[in-house]
Scaffold this motif. Structure first.
Motif, PDB file in Angstrom:
ATOM      1  N   SER A 312       0.788  -1.234   0.000  1.00 12.97           N
ATOM      2  CA  SER A 312       0.000   0.000   0.000  1.00 12.97           C
ATOM      3  C   SER A 312       0.819   1.283   0.000  1.00 12.97           C
ATOM      4  O   SER A 312       0.464   2.248  -0.676  1.00 12.97           O
ATOM      5  N   ALA A 313       1.905   1.334   0.798  1.00  9.04           N
ATOM      6  CA  ALA A 313       2.548   2.640   1.006  1.00  9.04           C
ATOM      7  C   ALA A 313       3.875   2.489   1.730  1.00  9.04           C
ATOM      8  O   ALA A 313       4.176   1.442   2.311  1.00  9.04           O
ATOM      9  N   GLU A 314       4.654   3.581   1.694  1.00  9.84           N
ATOM     10  CA  GLU A 314       5.825   3.738   2.556  1.00  9.84           C
ATOM     11  C   GLU A 314       5.668   5.020   3.362  1.00  9.84           C
ATOM     12  O   GLU A 314       5.141   6.018   2.867  1.00  9.84           O
ATOM     13  N   ASP A 315       6.181   4.981   4.585  1.00  6.63           N
ATOM     14  CA  ASP A 315       5.972   6.059   5.546  1.00  6.63           C
ATOM     15  C   ASP A 315       6.740   7.322   5.161  1.00  6.63           C
ATOM     16  O   ASP A 315       7.722   7.278   4.415  1.00  6.63           O
ATOM     17  N   ALA A 316       6.282   8.451   5.720  1.00  5.01           N
ATOM     18  CA  ALA A 316       7.006   9.712   5.594  1.00  5.01           C
ATOM     19  C   ALA A 316       8.174   9.775   6.566  1.00  5.01           C
ATOM     20  O   ALA A 316       9.180  10.426   6.303  1.00  5.01           O
ATOM     21  N   ASP A 317       8.040   9.101   7.696  1.00  2.95           N
ATOM     22  CA  ASP A 317       9.018   9.211   8.778  1.00  2.95           C
ATOM     23  C   ASP A 317       9.933   7.996   8.824  1.00  2.95           C
ATOM     24  O   ASP A 317       9.537   6.886   8.470  1.00  2.95           O
ATOM     25  N   SER A 318      11.151   8.206   9.283  1.00  2.22           N
ATOM     26  CA  SER A 318      12.022   7.114   9.706  1.00  2.22           C
ATOM     27  C   SER A 318      12.780   7.600  10.929  1.00  2.22           C
ATOM     28  O   SER A 318      13.144   8.781  11.022  1.00  2.22           O
ATOM     29  N   GLU A 319      12.979   6.694  11.879  1.00  4.19           N
ATOM     30  CA  GLU A 319      13.604   7.052  13.163  1.00  4.19           C
ATOM     31  C   GLU A 319      12.872   8.218  13.827  1.00  4.19           C
ATOM     32  O   GLU A 319      13.478   9.051  14.498  1.00  4.19           O
ATOM     33  N   GLU A 322      10.424  13.112  10.121  1.00  6.53           N
ATOM     34  CA  GLU A 322       9.871  13.174   8.772  1.00  6.53           C
ATOM     35  C   GLU A 322      10.973  13.449   7.752  1.00  6.53           C
ATOM     36  O   GLU A 322      11.763  14.378   7.906  1.00  6.53           O
ATOM     37  N   GLY A 323      11.027  12.635   6.707  1.00 12.71           N
ATOM     38  CA  GLY A 323      11.943  12.865   5.601  1.00 12.71           C
ATOM     39  C   GLY A 323      13.385  12.496   5.856  1.00 12.71           C
ATOM     40  O   GLY A 323      14.239  12.711   4.987  1.00 12.71           O
ATOM     41  N   LYS A 324      13.698  11.921   7.023  1.00 13.81           N
ATOM     42  CA  LYS A 324      15.104  11.653   7.354  1.00 13.81           C
ATOM     43  C   LYS A 324      15.760  10.709   6.348  1.00 13.81           C
ATOM     44  O   LYS A 324      16.941  10.854   6.027  1.00 13.81           O
ATOM     45  N   PHE A 325      15.000   9.753   5.858  1.00 12.62           N
ATOM     46  CA  PHE A 325      15.552   8.790   4.899  1.00 12.62           C
ATOM     47  C   PHE A 325      15.908   9.454   3.568  1.00 12.62           C
ATOM     48  O   PHE A 325      16.847   9.027   2.888  1.00 12.62           O
ATOM     49  N   GLU A 396      20.670   3.439   1.102  1.00 17.41           N
ATOM     50  CA  GLU A 396      20.173   2.104   1.441  1.00 17.41           C
ATOM     51  C   GLU A 396      20.725   1.593   2.766  1.00 17.41           C
ATOM     52  O   GLU A 396      20.202   0.630   3.334  1.00 17.41           O
ATOM     53  N   ASN A 397      21.796   2.218   3.274  1.00 19.31           N
ATOM     54  CA  ASN A 397      22.344   1.838   4.577  1.00 19.31           C
ATOM     55  C   ASN A 397      21.609   2.509   5.735  1.00 19.31           C
ATOM     56  O   ASN A 397      21.876   2.217   6.896  1.00 19.31           O
ATOM     57  N   ARG A 398      20.704   3.428   5.418  1.00 19.05           N
ATOM     58  CA  ARG A 398      19.910   4.078   6.455  1.00 19.05           C
ATOM     59  C   ARG A 398      18.751   3.172   6.881  1.00 19.05           C
ATOM     60  O   ARG A 398      18.410   2.209   6.200  1.00 19.05           O
ATOM     61  N   ILE A 399      18.148   3.526   8.004  1.00 20.58           N
ATOM     62  CA  ILE A 399      16.939   2.820   8.451  1.00 20.58           C
ATOM     63  C   ILE A 399      15.777   3.275   7.573  1.00 20.58           C
ATOM     64  O   ILE A 399      15.464   4.464   7.503  1.00 20.58           O
ATOM     65  N   ARG A 400      15.170   2.328   6.889  1.00 15.70           N
ATOM     66  CA  ARG A 400      14.107   2.649   5.937  1.00 15.70           C
ATOM     67  C   ARG A 400      12.818   3.060   6.654  1.00 15.70           C
ATOM     68  O   ARG A 400      12.549   2.606   7.771  1.00 15.70           O
ATOM     69  N   PRO A 401      11.990   3.854   5.999  1.00 20.28           N
ATOM     70  CA  PRO A 401      10.644   4.112   6.535  1.00 20.28           C
ATOM     71  C   PRO A 401       9.833   2.820   6.560  1.00 20.28           C
ATOM     72  O   PRO A 401      10.095   1.879   5.800  1.00 20.28           O
ATOM     73  N   LEU A 402       8.845   2.787   7.435  1.00 23.54           N
ATOM     74  CA  LEU A 402       7.935   1.640   7.504  1.00 23.54           C
ATOM     75  C   LEU A 402       7.222   1.437   6.172  1.00 23.54           C
ATOM     76  O   LEU A 402       6.813   2.403   5.532  1.00 23.54           O
TER      77      LEU A 402
END
Length: 671
Positions: A312-319, A322-325, A396-402
């Motif tokens: 369905s979707a990928e999140d706006a936030d990671s860690e 918002e937008g960190k990824f 790609e080494n970052r924590i991905r959004p949900l």
């Protein structure tokens, strides 16, 4: 853990550890509210919603607020993507009560499901004349205990008003003048500097552009072309497009398409892929083809399940940010790229030491940079691809959004339709095969009946109109792109079930839901928002069914839907662009190319010159077996001969057969 721990929805599971004693939407919750004499606190959102996360952190994870909620209410959490039927009713309430809507959606209502308060995001503390959760809970608690009649009277009055609004007569007859007036409405709100419509925030709303292209194909109004191309150009250059990993973000917070809300939704990828593919076919700009290929690459890589259906979707936030990824500091970019590459990136992507990404709430620079362009920079094309690959590898080494991994029938239908049409236009069998895998997966699941959601091996939740309309659209597009009659057969069976279960046989149009006692209203909607309405798409698939089969019952139903809502559509025509697209097609000359051949490979030779040319209201149908005519009776008279032949048919009347050389000289292709 609360009761949400047993749910499949990623959004509900996000709240399973809240100290709030959440219920899912269920009979038990309403029974408990009646027995304990408490009002209902209903909170509706979705897993990739940024402000839903903010409200959870501020209030629903807070022990003090949670205790107040638990003491005062029975609290219910709903995933709007799992239960759009519930969301639709209470969003109408919110818009009627406050003049606006959005998510998170907060509703406070009686145990019999009738609201007396609505809002969107609510902060924990009262600030800037905006009531906070703590003060709101105290106020509602006091009113419920000491002035309940006021609340009950309010809820009854609101219910009667909404029932009246939902059931009022909106019938009329739309005509060609309405189509032209819709174009004029778009001209008034078109942003001539940056593309798109209105100022900010800016949503893609691809069906606006699909409608405008349909009209442009007939009248070649250069102002329409400017509206379409300027909007597409600014979106593909802006920060709303992910220049590193591809795909489009949800919407732009600013006028220039630079600063996005970062969630990525499947339906946006689907509708924008379709729109850029049609724009490529119409205007022959190679850059639009490249956007189609990039978006589909993103969908294939990041949104495709092992079964071949689409998440369905990928999140706006990671860690929690918002937008960190998706954003970069200047220092990061200097370390990732060599000196020449950094100079090019700095010039092309508008980078700043202090960053170009501002906090939405404060307007302060964050030190982070969103990558966006202000022009195409074709001279750096090869070097930009090297830069992109380096940034992608680093990112790609970052924590991905949900990633929300529920599979929705309606949104998958949109992606199947988009892949099928793009595969046809670009002559790309991989895209059509992606559509087939997804369609076959859902068809296999739905042998005992269509459902709304698949997650973790469970296919459940009663379907809504959109599931039937959108998935049927996907199957018809898949038939038209593959010429495999089995998809048409499945589509026609689903159309018959949609008519049986959702048609308002008294007043016309389709209800959003089947007959049920679970909900207080049975809604009918035509508004084309982020996605086209179920009624608009139902009208379209009925029109396509008529065009393919020649059965006028489908045409009558298609027209009937639009006429059922004519008064509402006329009030703000540009808010009903997909409905007006269907109306435009109904009023335009239908053209069919019927290809008769013993060999399906020979059919491809006739299709090739058609696929890359935008011909309004054209359908291509092949006849390779005599049994095809059982589903498509109007091709019965066309004979399959030794030599492959094409028939150009207008208004179901076919011209003389043409071999491939004669067909290539037909004025249809030369005009």
């Amino acid at each position: 853990m609360n009761r949400l721990i047993h749910e499949k929805s990623p959004y509900l599971l996000q709240h399973a550890n809240n100290p709030v004693d959440w219920y899912p939407w269920c009979d038990e919750a309403f029974k408990e509210a009646k027995e304990k004499d408490k009002p209902i606190f209903l909170s509706i959102g979705y897993s990739t919603c940024h402000w839903c996360h903010v409200m959870e952190k501020e209030s629903f994870e807070d022990e003090e607020v949670a205790k107040m909620l638990n003491d005062t209410f029975i609290c219910i959490k709903v995933d709007r993507e799992e239960r759009p039927d519930i969301d639709s009713i209470y969003m109408m309430y919110c818009q009627m009560m406050t003049g606006h809507g959005g998510w998170p959606l907060t509703i406070i209502m009686t145990p019999d499901k009738k609201p007396f308060f609505s809002a969107t995001y609510i902060p924990k503390e009262t600030v800037y004349n905006r009531i906070g959760m703590k003060d709101l809970i105290k106020r509602i608690d006091d009113l419920w205990k000491n002035d309940r009649k006021k609340l009950l009277d309010s809820s009854e009055k609101l219910y009667r008003e909404l029932w009246k609004l939902n059931n009022e007569d909106k019938k009329g007859t739309l005509n060609k003048e309405d189509v032209f007036e819709t174009v004029e409405e778009f001209k008034v709100v078109f942003d001539r500097l940056h593309g798109g419509f209105n100022k900010r925030p800016k949503f893609p709303i691809p069906h606006n552009l699909l409608f405008l292209m349909s009209v442009y194909a007939e009248n070649k109004d250069e102002e329409i072309k400017e509206m379409v191309t300027k909007t597409l150009d600014h979106m593909m250059r802006g920060g709303i497009f992910d220049h590193v990993g591809f795909g489009f973000h949800r919407y732009s917070t600013d006028r220039e398409w630079k600063l996005p809300h970062f969630e990525k939704m499947l339906y946006d990828q689907a509708l924008l892929t379709l729109t850029y593919a049609e724009a490529y076919r119409m205007f022959k700009y190679e850059k639009y083809r490249e956007v189609v290929e990039k978006v589909i690459e993103y969908v294939k890589r990041d949104l495709t399940s092992k079964e071949g259906a689409f998440y369905s979707a990928e999140d706006a936030d990671s860690e929690g940010v918002e937008g960190k990824f998706y954003t970069f500091t200047l220092e990061e970019l200097k370390n990732i790229l060599d000196e020449e590459e950094f100079k090019i990136a700095n010039k092309v992507y508008n980078l700043f030491e202090e960053g170009n990404f501002e906090e939405e709430a404060t307007g302060e620079k964050t030190g982070q940079n969103i990558l966006y362009k202000t022009q195409d920079y074709d001279e750096y094309k090869e070097k930009l691809e090297v830069i992109r690959e380096k940034l992608y590898k680093f990112r790609e080494n970052r924590i991905r959004p949900l990633r929300d991994e529920k599979i929705l029938t309606d949104w998958n239908g949109l992606m199947i339709a988009s892949l099928s049409r793009a595969g046809f236009i670009l002559n790309n069998s991989e895209y059509i095969n992606m559509a087939k895998r997804a369609a076959d997966f859902i068809l296999n699941l739905s042998k005992d009946g269509l459902k709304h959601r698949y997650k973790d091996g469970e296919y459940s939740i009663e379907p809504i109109l959109d599931d039937y309309a959108f998935f049927t659209w996907g199957l018809i597009e898949l038939y038209l792109s593959s010429q495999e009659v089995k998809y048409l057969k499945e589509a026609l069976m689903l159309i018959d079930k949609m008519i049986e279960n959702y048609l308002d046989k008294e007043k016309g149009g389709f209800f959003l839901t089947k007959e049920t006692k679970e909900l207080i209203l049975r809604c009918k909607e035509i508004y084309d928002g982020a996605v086209p309405s179920g009624n608009s798409v139902a009208s379209y698939v009925l029109y396509l069914a008529y065009r393919i089969t020649g059965d006028t019952k489908y045409l009558d139903l298609s027209k009937g839907i639009l006429n059922c809502f004519a008064k509402e559509i006329r009030a703000i025509k540009s808010a009903h662009s997909f409905a007006m697209l269907v109306q435009d097609l109904i009023l335009s000359e239908p053209i069919d190319v019927v290809i008769a051949s013993k060999d399906i490979k020979e059919v491809e030779r006739f299709i090739e010159p058609v696929r890359s040319k935008y011909i309004k209201n054209l359908l291509v149908i092949s006849k390779t077996k005599d049994e095809d005519e059982r589903l498509i009776p109007h091709i019965r008279e066309i004979q399959i001969k030794d030599e492959p032949l094409a028939y150009v048919c207008k208004n179901f009347t076919c011209g003389l057969p043409k071999n491939i050389n004669e067909f290539l000289k037909d004025k249809l292709l030369l005009s």
